[in-house]
Design a protein around this motif. Structure first.
Motif, PDB file in Angstrom:
ATOM      1  N   TRP A 213       0.839  -0.987   0.204  1.00  0.00           N
ATOM      2  CA  TRP A 213      -0.225   0.332   0.070  1.00  0.00           C
ATOM      3  C   TRP A 213       0.680   1.336  -0.557  1.00  0.00           C
ATOM      4  N   ASP A 214       2.170   1.006  -0.221  1.00  0.00           N
ATOM      5  CA  ASP A 214       2.885   2.534  -0.510  1.00  0.00           C
ATOM      6  C   ASP A 214       2.436   3.052  -2.009  1.00  0.00           C
ATOM      7  N   MET A 215       2.136   3.599  -1.807  1.00  0.00           N
ATOM      8  CA  MET A 215       1.535   4.763  -2.959  1.00  0.00           C
ATOM      9  C   MET A 215       2.608   5.918  -3.719  1.00  0.00           C
ATOM     10  N   HIS A 216       2.767   5.919  -4.437  1.00  0.00           N
ATOM     11  CA  HIS A 216       3.042   6.764  -4.632  1.00  0.00           C
ATOM     12  C   HIS A 216       3.317   6.807  -6.654  1.00  0.00           C
ATOM     13  N   LYS A 217       4.188   7.915  -6.937  1.00  0.00           N
ATOM     14  CA  LYS A 217       4.414   7.759  -8.877  1.00  0.00           C
ATOM     15  C   LYS A 217       5.630   7.444  -9.276  1.00  0.00           C
ATOM     16  N   LEU A 218       4.777   6.143 -10.533  1.00  0.00           N
ATOM     17  CA  LEU A 218       6.299   5.256 -10.431  1.00  0.00           C
ATOM     18  C   LEU A 218       6.889   6.058 -11.908  1.00  0.00           C
ATOM     19  N   ASN A 219       8.012   6.398 -12.365  1.00  0.00           N
ATOM     20  CA  ASN A 219       8.337   6.907 -13.289  1.00  0.00           C
ATOM     21  C   ASN A 219       8.807   5.992 -14.639  1.00  0.00           C
ATOM     22  N   ILE A 220       9.044   6.460 -15.481  1.00  0.00           N
ATOM     23  CA  ILE A 220       9.512   4.998 -16.497  1.00  0.00           C
ATOM     24  C   ILE A 220      10.804   4.496 -16.494  1.00  0.00           C
ATOM     25  N   ASP A 221      12.121   5.308 -16.067  1.00  0.00           N
ATOM     26  CA  ASP A 221      12.902   5.552 -15.715  1.00  0.00           C
ATOM     27  C   ASP A 221      12.928   4.758 -14.405  1.00  0.00           C
ATOM     28  N   GLY A 222      12.386   4.617 -13.365  1.00  0.00           N
ATOM     29  CA  GLY A 222      12.448   3.678 -11.829  1.00  0.00           C
ATOM     30  C   GLY A 222      12.223   4.996 -11.159  1.00  0.00           C
ATOM     31  N   SER A 223      12.543   6.309 -11.186  1.00  0.00           N
ATOM     32  CA  SER A 223      12.655   7.230 -10.056  1.00  0.00           C
ATOM     33  C   SER A 223      10.886   7.403  -9.449  1.00  0.00           C
ATOM     34  N   ILE A 224      10.645   7.776  -8.799  1.00  0.00           N
ATOM     35  CA  ILE A 224       9.505   7.675  -7.900  1.00  0.00           C
ATOM     36  C   ILE A 224       9.033   9.006  -7.527  1.00  0.00           C
ATOM     37  N   GLU A 225       7.667   9.536  -7.342  1.00  0.00           N
ATOM     38  CA  GLU A 225       7.540  10.954  -7.004  1.00  0.00           C
ATOM     39  C   GLU A 225       5.938  10.464  -5.906  1.00  0.00           C
ATOM     40  N   THR A 226       6.195  11.555  -4.541  1.00  0.00           N
ATOM     41  CA  THR A 226       5.798  11.155  -3.644  1.00  0.00           C
ATOM     42  C   THR A 226       4.527  12.278  -3.900  1.00  0.00           C
ATOM     43  N   TYR A 227       3.204  11.598  -3.406  1.00  0.00           N
ATOM     44  CA  TYR A 227       2.048  11.729  -3.949  1.00  0.00           C
ATOM     45  C   TYR A 227       1.737  13.402  -2.329  1.00  0.00           C
ATOM     46  N   THR A 228       0.740  13.872  -2.497  1.00  0.00           N
ATOM     47  CA  THR A 228       0.363  14.226  -1.322  1.00  0.00           C
ATOM     48  C   THR A 228      -1.014  14.097  -0.886  1.00  0.00           C
ATOM     49  N   THR A 229      -1.457  13.397   0.510  1.00  0.00           N
ATOM     50  CA  THR A 229      -3.043  13.115  -0.099  1.00  0.00           C
ATOM     51  C   THR A 229      -4.312  12.794  -1.291  1.00  0.00           C
ATOM     52  N   ALA A 231      -3.849  14.636  -3.927  1.00  0.00           N
ATOM     53  CA  ALA A 231      -2.840  14.407  -5.107  1.00  0.00           C
ATOM     54  C   ALA A 231      -2.883  12.512  -5.065  1.00  0.00           C
ATOM     55  N   ALA A 232      -2.863  11.760  -3.805  1.00  0.00           N
ATOM     56  CA  ALA A 232      -3.507  10.665  -3.958  1.00  0.00           C
ATOM     57  C   ALA A 232      -4.792  10.122  -4.876  1.00  0.00           C
ATOM     58  N   PHE A 233      -5.681  10.582  -4.615  1.00  0.00           N
ATOM     59  CA  PHE A 233      -7.094  10.611  -5.321  1.00  0.00           C
ATOM     60  C   PHE A 233      -7.051  10.905  -6.099  1.00  0.00           C
ATOM     61  N   GLY A 234      -6.364  12.149  -6.415  1.00  0.00           N
ATOM     62  CA  GLY A 234      -6.251  12.275  -8.069  1.00  0.00           C
ATOM     63  C   GLY A 234      -5.528  11.321  -8.754  1.00  0.00           C
ATOM     64  N   ALA A 235      -4.463  10.864  -8.360  1.00  0.00           N
ATOM     65  CA  ALA A 235      -3.928   9.778  -9.020  1.00  0.00           C
ATOM     66  C   ALA A 235      -4.540   8.425  -9.387  1.00  0.00           C
ATOM     67  N   ILE A 236      -5.581   8.240  -8.317  1.00  0.00           N
ATOM     68  CA  ILE A 236      -6.931   7.436  -8.323  1.00  0.00           C
ATOM     69  C   ILE A 236      -8.163   7.249  -9.403  1.00  0.00           C
ATOM     70  N   ALA A 237      -8.191   8.230  -9.359  1.00  0.00           N
ATOM     71  CA  ALA A 237      -9.083   9.201 -10.792  1.00  0.00           C
ATOM     72  C   ALA A 237      -9.140   9.108 -11.967  1.00  0.00           C
ATOM     73  N   ALA A 238      -7.131   9.236 -11.428  1.00  0.00           N
ATOM     74  CA  ALA A 238      -6.262   9.326 -13.303  1.00  0.00           C
ATOM     75  C   ALA A 238      -6.303   7.754 -13.784  1.00  0.00           C
ATOM     76  N   SER A 239      -5.754   6.866 -13.124  1.00  0.00           N
ATOM     77  CA  SER A 239      -5.864   5.778 -13.139  1.00  0.00           C
ATOM     78  C   SER A 239      -7.351   5.088 -13.259  1.00  0.00           C
ATOM     79  N   MET A 240      -8.362   5.221 -12.912  1.00  0.00           N
ATOM     80  CA  MET A 240      -9.659   4.487 -13.493  1.00  0.00           C
ATOM     81  C   MET A 240     -10.354   4.652 -14.888  1.00  0.00           C
ATOM     82  N   VAL A 241      -9.557   5.968 -15.370  1.00  0.00           N
ATOM     83  CA  VAL A 241      -9.385   6.205 -16.492  1.00  0.00           C
ATOM     84  C   VAL A 241      -9.718   5.005 -17.428  1.00  0.00           C
TER      85      VAL A 241
END
Length: 479
Positions: A213-229, A231-241
């Motif tokens: 359950w460690d949620m973060h943005k995983l880039n193609i190059d392997g780097s990661i970016e953390t989310y605010t709470t 923004a995490a909901f926004g990421a879920i909505a974008a994923s559900m598209v």
């Protein structure tokens, strides 16, 4: 509108033939849902969520919403067992304007652009076997437009399936049932082999308790970016598209209600069975991905083709060919279902005086042939444009809005027509329908806030239908 578009036409048949049984209807639900999405979109979901737990959560919540909507639609399909499906439900619950806006969006983008996208996906994977159909080649250069062999093949597929479906529902039924059974068996084969040959070290790393359950943005190059709470909901909505697009078209069976035997029973039952089957298969496919590929490999799959990457691990060098054949079968059957059912919506619109009268006439084979061909033309234009992919992302918002309106229609109709026959009542009413509406509102609100580019184009398309409706209603376009 020129007069020749509005002249009454005589057909040998004036009503649809009830030719589809429960198995046929269930295969139409499942076959229309399973196209190319499940083979691709998990890459984007993984990039947005960065963990197995959230990857699976996106698919679970999408499956739950789809099943809830399908069970709710059962009540409406039993009340109005006739061609047109969702268009009819919206008209009965609200008014002709709302139903027209749905039909307008359906004809201009929702159904036709989806047909185009699925046809081009068929062509792109055909190129794995026959490189001459590559999307990277140029078959025709018009200066302002370059057309690839993949696009030309997509036109052939759309025209072929349209032609088959003009000859009666039985030909389309045979294709739909055969190809859906085949692709379900193929997907189950991929799942079984994937689970048998899964790599324990990859499985353990992906499903490690501390990382699930460690949620973060995983880039193609392997780097990661953390989310605010938030923004995490926004990421879920974008994923559900992506997951919603992959699970859409389940309601296509309601469009052909006039051709289903015992529709009061079989439409609702086929909706439930078809969505359950596909939801389970989708979840198991994603479990398979996580058993043979690291999250980084899923996120960085070439052109997002996760299934190809996974199949190469499972089957070796033959993996690419195996997946290419599976996707060709999947997209061929999917497009047949989309083409077969879509024209029935335009038929219902024509019967209401909101579309070309000729679309409301059945040919000698008891199908709306003219509706099938104009759908074919628009889908072919989308194929040539190459712009359908972006539009499909942008209309997920609109699709969910219309689903919410339709499900809310259950409450409206129970108040407006309390004594109307209801052979089947929405499962879990009122709690599940309310829950779907709440979840749909949350999804749409998050897209508006975090991904406005996914919302405004779809809204513009819908709103353009308002002046068109009033012109049509005044008989300025269709007499």
């Amino acid at each position: 509108m020129p007069k020749d578009f509005t002249v009454e036409t005589t057909a040998e048949n004036t009503s649809f033939k009830s030719s589809l049984g429960l198995v046929d209807a269930t295969m139409l639900v499942a076959g229309s849902m399973i196209g190319s999405g499940i083979f691709i979109v998990s890459a984007d979901i993984t990039r947005n969520t960065g963990s197995v737990g959230w990857l699976m959560f996106v698919w679970v919540i999408t499956g739950f919403m789809t099943l809830t909507a399908a069970l709710s639609y059962g009540e409406l399909s039993a009340m109005f067992p006739k061609a047109g499906g969702q268009y009819v439900y919206l008209k009965e619950a609200y008014n002709p304007l709302i139903s027209f806006l749905y039909g307008w969006s359906f004809f201009t983008v929702i159904q036709t652009a989806t047909i185009a996208a699925v046809a081009v996906a068929f062509a792109k994977f055909t190129a794995y076997l026959f490189p001459m159909f590559s999307e990277d080649l140029v078959a025709i250069d018009l200066g302002f437009l370059k057309i690839s062999p993949a696009q030309l093949l997509s036109l052939v597929l759309i025209i072929l399936l349209t032609s088959i479906n003009t000859r009666g529902v039985n030909g389309g039924k045979i294709i739909q049932t055969t190809f859906t059974f085949t692709k379900l068996l193929s997907l189950l084969g991929l799942i079984v082999f994937g689970l048998i040959l899964m790599k324990p070290e990859i499985w353990n790393a992906n499903w490690e308790a501390s990382a699930i359950w460690d949620m973060h943005k995983l880039n193609i190059d392997g780097s990661i970016e953390t989310y605010t709470t938030i923004a995490a909901f926004g990421a879920i909505a974008a994923s559900m598209v992506g997951s919603i697009f992959s699970s859409d078209a389940w309601n296509n069976v309601t469009f052909i209600a006039g051709e289903i035997k015992n529709p009061q029973r079989n439409i609702g039952l086929s909706l439930a069975l078809g969505t359950i089957i596909v939801t389970v298969v989708y979840l198991l496919i994603n479990v398979t991905y996580t058993g043979v590929l690291s999250l980084q490999d899923i996120a960085a799959s070439d052109k997002d083709r996760v299934a190809v990457t996974a199949s190469q691990v499972i089957f070796g060098g033959a993996g690419t060919i195996i997946i290419a054949v599976m996707i060709m079968i999947s997209t061929f059957g999917c497009n047949n279902g989309l083409i077969m059912s879509g024209a029935r919506v335009y038929y219902s619109m024509a019967k209401d005086g909101l579309f070309f009268k000729k679309v409301g006439v059945l040919n000698k084979n008891s199908v709306p042939e003219f509706g099938l061909w104009i759908q074919c033309v628009i889908a072919c234009l989308w194929s040539l444009s190459g712009k359908y992919g972006n539009l499909l992302d942008m209309i997920s918002f609109v699709v969910v809005v219309f689903y919410m309106l339709t499900i809310a229609g259950i409450f409206i109709l129970r108040k407006k027509r309390p004594d109307a026959p209801r052979p089947y009542k929405a499962f879990g009413y009122p709690f599940l329908p309310i829950l779907y509406i709440i979840m749909g509102i949350a999804f749409c609100a998050l897209l508006i806030i975090f991904k406005p580019e996914y919302t405004w184009p779809g809204l513009i398309i819908v709103l353009l239908g308002i002046p068109v409706y009033y012109m049509v209603a005044k008989k300025e376009i269709v007499a």
